[in-house]
Design an enzyme around this catalytic site. Structure first.
Site, PDB file in Angstrom:
ATOM      1  N   CYS A   6     -23.682  -7.356  95.585  1.00  0.00           N
ATOM      2  CA  CYS A   6     -23.404  -8.008  96.933  1.00  0.00           C
ATOM      3  C   CYS A   6     -22.362  -8.993  95.984  1.00  0.00           C
ATOM      4  O   CYS A   6     -22.121  -8.881  94.361  1.00  0.00           O
ATOM      5  CB  CYS A   6     -24.503  -8.685  97.242  1.00  0.00           C
ATOM      6  N   ASP A 121     -35.423 -12.489  98.255  1.00  0.00           N
ATOM      7  CA  ASP A 121     -34.967 -13.196  97.793  1.00  0.00           C
ATOM      8  C   ASP A 121     -35.445 -14.487  96.635  1.00  0.00           C
ATOM      9  O   ASP A 121     -36.216 -14.628  97.369  1.00  0.00           O
ATOM     10  CB  ASP A 121     -33.885 -13.688  98.183  1.00  0.00           C
TER      11      ASP A 121
END
Length: 202
Positions: A6, A121
């Site tokens: 990412c 996360d």
């Protein structure tokens, strides 16, 4: 297993991630992120990325319809929704990955969402990219496609996979030489470690 890199901001890093063996690339549309990238730039990058690579738009507090519109314009396959954005109860016009902060209510939040997968996360007002690991036991044994994120790098992704057995893994800040600029060797080692452990588990 889906291996996602990412925070891609340029073509050189995108192609290096693909060469390293990544399955998915993430592009951050959150203006407050150091990895923010303009939609028009993403469209140019996506045109040069192999079509079999998943291209993921990262959004914070963005309505699903708007995220889907931006994804379509940029040539993205998936909208990854952080913050207060909610996938509608009716089918969304694009695949949705719902990002959730690790916490005790994960199972209930997952059960209430129609998202295709769930990225777990480390809790942070920055909505990712902190490089900080959370308690992986919070993401284990969840009944969904789980993408594990939060402080993953070449040195710990294998252990994380062993402990959580996720559907996918995601990394950003720990694969960088500077915010928004990837370290190509770290990406290669990250993907190699993830692949090696996922093969053992199979």
């Amino acid at each position: 297993m889906v291996v996602k890199v990412c925070g891609i901001t340029n073509l050189d890093d995108a192609l290096a991630a693909v060469d390293a063996g990544a399955d998915a690339l993430g592009f951050n549309f959150y203006p407050q992120s150091p990895r923010y990238i303009e939609p028009l730039t993403v469209a140019r990058l996506c045109a040069a990325i192999p079509p079999d690579i998943l291209k993921v738009g990262v959004f914070v507090d963005e309505p699903v319809a708007r995220a889907a519109e931006l994804c379509a314009a940029a040539g993205l396959d998936i909208a990854q929704l952080h913050g207060e954005a909610r996938a509608a109860s009716s089918p969304a016009p694009i695949r949705i990955w719902r990002a959730l902060p690790a916490g005790v209510d994960l199972a209930a939040r997952i059960a209430a969402s129609p998202a295709d997968a769930f990225l777990i996360d480390t809790p942070s007002p920055l909505h990712g990219g902190t490089g900080t690991v959370f308690d992986w036991s919070l993401a284990a044994n969840l009944r969904a496609r789980i993408i594990l994120a939060g402080g993953l790098g070449p040195d710990n992704v294998a252990e994380a996979i062993r402990r959580v057995r996720p559907w996918g893994v995601d990394a950003a800040s720990r694969l960088e030489r500077a915010p928004g600029l990837k370290d190509h060797e770290k990406m290669r080692l990250f993907v190699k470690a993830a692949r090696s452990e996922s093969t053992i588990l199979c």
